[in-house]
Write an enzyme that holds these catalytic residues in place. Sequence first.
Site, short mmCIF file in Angstrom:
data_model
loop_
_atom_site.label_atom_id
_atom_site.label_comp_id
_atom_site.label_asym_id
_atom_site.label_seq_id
_atom_site.Cartn_x
_atom_site.Cartn_y
_atom_site.Cartn_z
N VAL A 2 0.86 -1.20 0.00
CA VAL A 2 0.00 0.00 0.00
C VAL A 2 0.89 1.24 0.00
O VAL A 2 1.86 1.32 0.76
CB VAL A 2 -0.94 0.01 1.22
CG1 VAL A 2 -1.83 1.25 1.20
CG2 VAL A 2 -1.80 -1.25 1.27
N LYS A 17 -3.40 0.32 -3.23
CA LYS A 17 -3.01 -1.03 -2.83
C LYS A 17 -2.72 -1.80 -4.11
O LYS A 17 -3.56 -1.93 -4.98
CB LYS A 17 -4.14 -1.70 -2.05
CG LYS A 17 -3.78 -3.06 -1.48
CD LYS A 17 -4.89 -3.57 -0.58
CE LYS A 17 -4.49 -4.84 0.13
NZ LYS A 17 -5.55 -5.29 1.06
N ASP A 113 -11.06 -11.85 8.45
CA ASP A 113 -9.71 -11.54 8.95
C ASP A 113 -9.77 -10.29 9.82
O ASP A 113 -8.91 -9.42 9.73
CB ASP A 113 -8.72 -11.37 7.80
CG ASP A 113 -7.26 -11.45 8.26
OD1 ASP A 113 -7.00 -12.08 9.32
OD2 ASP A 113 -6.39 -10.89 7.58
#
Length: 178
Positions: A2, A17, A113
């Site tokens: 990023v 990104k 996540d």
Amino acid sequence: SVFEVRHDTIERRAAVKVLRAEYAQAPDASVRFINEARAVSRVEHPGLIQIYGFVRRDDGISYIVMEYLNGETISARLKRAAIGLEVRDVIRLGWQVADCLAAAHSKGIIHRDLKPSNVMIVSDPHMLNSERTKVLDFGLAKVADAANVANTSSSVIMGTPLYMSPEQCDGANRVDER
């Protein structure tokens, strides 16, 4: 990877990104990268990072252009706090994250996540204590009914082990909004 960028003409900062070259030719990685941009774009919620664009070059390199966030992750805040966070701050920030996830779940998107380093705390004068959480990194998100989704084998374990639910340890495909 990023990067912080700035548009010279309009002077707007953004984050880019980039799917690194070594992953660009891997079909699963490429599809997951596209799905990350798609998942976040499907949900309109102030607690999600905003996606401005997605580009896939002829050589397979892809990148997502998104909102630049000036703040700190919950992980960084915890490291900075000598004795942890105040209960009222945990409740305030936790409620914001839960509200954001509820909006994602209503669109059939499951993060898979979620951890302190994937939640930023940014300044927002319209919020209590002038802070808002922003949930980041939907790279492992499960997107219901998405076209071109990489199928996750039920035996594949994906995520950060210290933050995974028991169901996720059993296999990434078994995870639902609970």
